[in-house]
Enzyme design. Structure first.
Site, PDB file in Angstrom:
ATOM      1  N   CYS A 162      23.602 -26.907 -28.289  1.00 41.36           N
ATOM      2  CA  CYS A 162      23.872 -26.606 -29.489  1.00 41.36           C
ATOM      3  C   CYS A 162      24.734 -27.263 -30.491  1.00 41.36           C
ATOM      4  O   CYS A 162      24.884 -26.951 -31.584  1.00 41.36           O
ATOM      5  CB  CYS A 162      23.957 -25.002 -29.579  1.00 41.36           C
ATOM      6  SG  CYS A 162      22.807 -24.376 -28.529  1.00 41.36           S
ATOM      7  N   HIS A 294      28.493 -20.787 -36.507  1.00 39.68           N
ATOM      8  CA  HIS A 294      27.684 -20.904 -35.639  1.00 39.68           C
ATOM      9  C   HIS A 294      26.861 -19.856 -35.470  1.00 39.68           C
ATOM     10  O   HIS A 294      25.556 -20.080 -35.378  1.00 39.68           O
ATOM     11  CB  HIS A 294      28.242 -21.097 -34.224  1.00 39.68           C
ATOM     12  CG  HIS A 294      27.408 -21.655 -33.023  1.00 39.68           C
ATOM     13  ND1 HIS A 294      26.741 -22.493 -33.094  1.00 39.68           N
ATOM     14  CD2 HIS A 294      27.252 -20.988 -31.740  1.00 39.68           C
ATOM     15  CE1 HIS A 294      25.853 -22.803 -32.330  1.00 39.68           C
ATOM     16  NE2 HIS A 294      26.061 -22.058 -31.221  1.00 39.68           N
ATOM     17  N   GLU A 305      33.195 -15.607 -31.842  1.00 33.67           N
ATOM     18  CA  GLU A 305      33.610 -16.856 -33.018  1.00 33.67           C
ATOM     19  C   GLU A 305      34.425 -16.093 -33.868  1.00 33.67           C
ATOM     20  O   GLU A 305      35.175 -16.756 -34.513  1.00 33.67           O
ATOM     21  CB  GLU A 305      32.044 -17.149 -33.701  1.00 33.67           C
ATOM     22  CG  GLU A 305      32.210 -18.117 -34.729  1.00 33.67           C
ATOM     23  CD  GLU A 305      30.823 -18.747 -35.131  1.00 33.67           C
ATOM     24  OE1 GLU A 305      30.098 -18.217 -35.016  1.00 33.67           O
ATOM     25  OE2 GLU A 305      31.022 -19.708 -35.916  1.00 33.67           O
ATOM     26  N   LYS A 326      21.466 -19.320 -39.508  1.00 34.47           N
ATOM     27  CA  LYS A 326      20.602 -19.138 -38.803  1.00 34.47           C
ATOM     28  C   LYS A 326      19.830 -17.793 -39.032  1.00 34.47           C
ATOM     29  O   LYS A 326      18.613 -17.834 -38.323  1.00 34.47           O
ATOM     30  CB  LYS A 326      21.513 -19.084 -37.159  1.00 34.47           C
ATOM     31  CG  LYS A 326      21.733 -20.612 -36.636  1.00 34.47           C
ATOM     32  CD  LYS A 326      22.377 -20.540 -35.348  1.00 34.47           C
ATOM     33  CE  LYS A 326      23.040 -21.749 -34.921  1.00 34.47           C
ATOM     34  NZ  LYS A 326      24.395 -22.052 -35.532  1.00 34.47           N
ATOM     35  N   HIS A 331      17.914 -20.832 -34.937  1.00 36.17           N
ATOM     36  CA  HIS A 331      18.769 -21.568 -34.057  1.00 36.17           C
ATOM     37  C   HIS A 331      18.000 -22.870 -33.562  1.00 36.17           C
ATOM     38  O   HIS A 331      17.399 -23.081 -32.735  1.00 36.17           O
ATOM     39  CB  HIS A 331      19.348 -20.669 -32.794  1.00 36.17           C
ATOM     40  CG  HIS A 331      20.549 -21.735 -32.285  1.00 36.17           C
ATOM     41  ND1 HIS A 331      20.615 -22.999 -32.417  1.00 36.17           N
ATOM     42  CD2 HIS A 331      21.365 -21.306 -31.434  1.00 36.17           C
ATOM     43  CE1 HIS A 331      21.918 -23.349 -31.700  1.00 36.17           C
ATOM     44  NE2 HIS A 331      22.350 -22.205 -30.940  1.00 36.17           N
ATOM     45  N   PHE A 390      26.364 -23.821 -25.314  1.00 40.13           N
ATOM     46  CA  PHE A 390      26.301 -23.612 -24.211  1.00 40.13           C
ATOM     47  C   PHE A 390      26.981 -24.548 -23.184  1.00 40.13           C
ATOM     48  O   PHE A 390      26.946 -25.801 -23.553  1.00 40.13           O
ATOM     49  CB  PHE A 390      24.760 -23.316 -23.499  1.00 40.13           C
ATOM     50  CG  PHE A 390      24.205 -22.072 -23.553  1.00 40.13           C
ATOM     51  CD1 PHE A 390      24.874 -20.964 -23.910  1.00 40.13           C
ATOM     52  CD2 PHE A 390      22.967 -22.198 -23.420  1.00 40.13           C
ATOM     53  CE1 PHE A 390      24.125 -19.714 -23.944  1.00 40.13           C
ATOM     54  CE2 PHE A 390      22.246 -20.727 -23.410  1.00 40.13           C
ATOM     55  CZ  PHE A 390      22.926 -19.597 -23.726  1.00 40.13           C
TER      56      PHE A 390
END
Lengths: 403, 88
Positions: A162, A294, A305, A326, A331, A390
């Site tokens: 990502c 994010h 975050e 998002k 995403h 990830f």
């Protein structure tokens, strides 16, 4: 060292087929999340995604060439064409030798992989189409862009799940800053809404059953998106000399790894990336105006975050405006940072911060100003765009308004 | 899988959980809390996958599946899903 200007934007996403539509929808808080149409619903347990809608590939590509271009490369080319046209760059006088092409992707040609798997394991065939490998390789999009424009400088794909697009854009930024390239076509692309990939995400149990509500108490997970974002970057002095429109500067880049868990994010790792980006851009915490988060909408990301922003900014965290777009474009995995870089560049150019859509009530563990549901006209001289992948791979871009 | 008695469900689930943590099933009890036997969220995702495969059931995608407390809760949830499937 050179300063780096953004002079071209291109985008295709669930919000539209060009950068302006993508931006306008995000500002208006219009979500592109809806029922999945690419896969029969009875085969899935999750029925929502942020799909690119009404894309007719034959309108954009010669049907003969199309057979060897995976949708992930198609999206990258559509966005690159727009960004290059928008920039007005012509790559003459030798610039084609000094232009980098760096395109991120999480997977590469997911549709080609899916179709080949179906042939081999579903239909029992023992042959794949001969162009499968060059279609699906995660550097295919970068190659396609170089070929279409005759760009002979450094070119490669970048992959970090990502964070892929932010790593790609950051690398392009550093190449121009250091003098290795004079211009760059950079961003990220993903076309991952295929059956095999959806089953994988379902099994991970991080997908929302309804919609994406970042930072909210009732958030249920992320919603997958797709598309591509591409930026044209060039030396600030070159852009000014040719009288180009400059959306913003890229002024800093932070990249760190958590070296912790494959799936659990670390606030400390993310905070270090934020601090690095701010330091390179010479932005003090109290001088930071906007963060494109994010903000995936998963239980773990949004809390980690928020903590990371507190750790990196200290008391200034409560002053910064933060939103997750998002909630609207989904995403986009390897495209995510690029879809968000387009929005962040426009946020600076237009002096409007886009909202976090679908916002209900904040999670008590998420205590920042998330710009709920309505865009905000405000001074944005400085901005960050966060990507935390990830595998603990963090990449943060810092943007600055040109005065 | 239509005739699955409770004892079979219990022993299969204990076996799946033990296998995930690479521990002796004899050391697990249904009253164990998942947290206490160090089942993290990623382990639970793997366990749910193994359970779906073993019993041919679909564990719903909503977040409730991730809020299970004890092994007994897992057994009860699976038993309920098997019963629903057999009734359908």
């Amino acid at each position: 060292m050179h300063r780096v200007a953004i002079t071209g934007l291109g985008c295709i996403s669930a919000l539209g087929h060009d950068a302006n539509s993508h931006w306008r929808s995000a500002v208006e808080g219009v979500s592109g999340i809806g029922p999945i149409t690419a896969i029969p619903p009875e085969k899935l347990k999750i029925h929502v995604a942020a799909e690119v809608k009404g894309f007719d590939a034959e309108k954009h590509f010669d049907p003969v060439k199309l057979a060897v271009i995976d949708p992930y490369s198609q999206y990258a080319l559509v966005a690159a064409r727009e960004a290059i046209a928008d920039s007005g760059l012509t790559f003459d006088h030798g610039l084609h030798d000094d232009t980098a092409v760096i395109i991120g992707t999480g997977i590469g040609g997911a549709k080609t992989i899916n179709e080949d798997s179906e042939r081999i394991f579903g239909q029992g065939k023992i042959r794949t189409p001969p162009m499968s490998i060059p279609k699906l390789m995660p550097s295919a999009a970068a190659s396609q862009v170089t070929m279409e424009y005759g760009l002979n400088g450094p070119a490669f794909g970048v992959t970090s799940a990502c964070s892929s697009a932010n790593h790609a854009i950051g690398e392009a930024y550093w190449m121009i800053k250091s003098g290795r390239a004079r211009a760059a076509v950079t961003g990220g692309s993903e076309a991952c809404l295929v059956f095999g990939s959806m089953l994988g995400w379902q099994a991970l149990r991080v997908l929302s059953v309804d919609t994406c509500r970042p930072f909210c108490i009732d958030r249920k997970g992320m919603v997958l998106g797709e598309g591509a974002g591409v930026l044209v970057l060039e030396r600030l002095e070159d852009a000014q000399a040719r009288g180009a429109r400059i959306y913003a500067e890229i002024a800093g880049m932070g990249m760190t790894s958590d070296a912790g868990s494959l799936t659990d994010p670390s606030a400390e790792g993310a905070a270090r990336a934020i601090r690095q980006a701010l330091d390179e851009a010479e932005i003090a915490p109290e001088g930071l105006h906007y963060i494109n988060a994010h903000g995936t909408g998963t239980g773990q990301n949004d809390v980690a975050e928020t903590k990371a922003i507190h750790l990196a900014l200290g008391e200034a965290a409560s002053q910064v405006a933060v939103s997750s777009t998002k909630s609207m474009h989904g995403h986009g995995l390897g495209a995510a940072g690029a879809l968000e870089a387009v929005i962040t560049a426009r946020a600076i150019a237009d002096q409007i911060a886009p909202p976090t859509a679908n916002f209900t009530m904040a999670d008590p563990e998420c205590d920042l100003d998330y710009i709920p549901n309505a865009a905000r006209s405000m001074t944005i001289d400085t901005a960050l765009s966060n990507s935390f992948a990830f595998g603990g791979l963090n990449a943060v871009l810092a943007f600055r308004r040109l005065h | 899988m239509s005739e699955v008695d409770t004892k079979t469900v219990e022993s299969k689930i204990v076996e799946i959980v033990a296998n995930q943590r690479r521990v002796d099933p004899a050391g697990l009890s249904l009253s164990d809390r998942l947290e206490d036997i160090e089942i993290e969220s990623i382990d639970l995702v793997e366990i749910i996958f193994a359970i779906e495969d073993e019993f041919d059931i679909d564990v719903p995608q909503d977040r409730d599946a991730m809020k299970l407390d004890t092994l007994q809760d897992v057994v009860d949830g699976v038993q309920r899903l098997i019963n629903e499937k057999n009734a359908a």
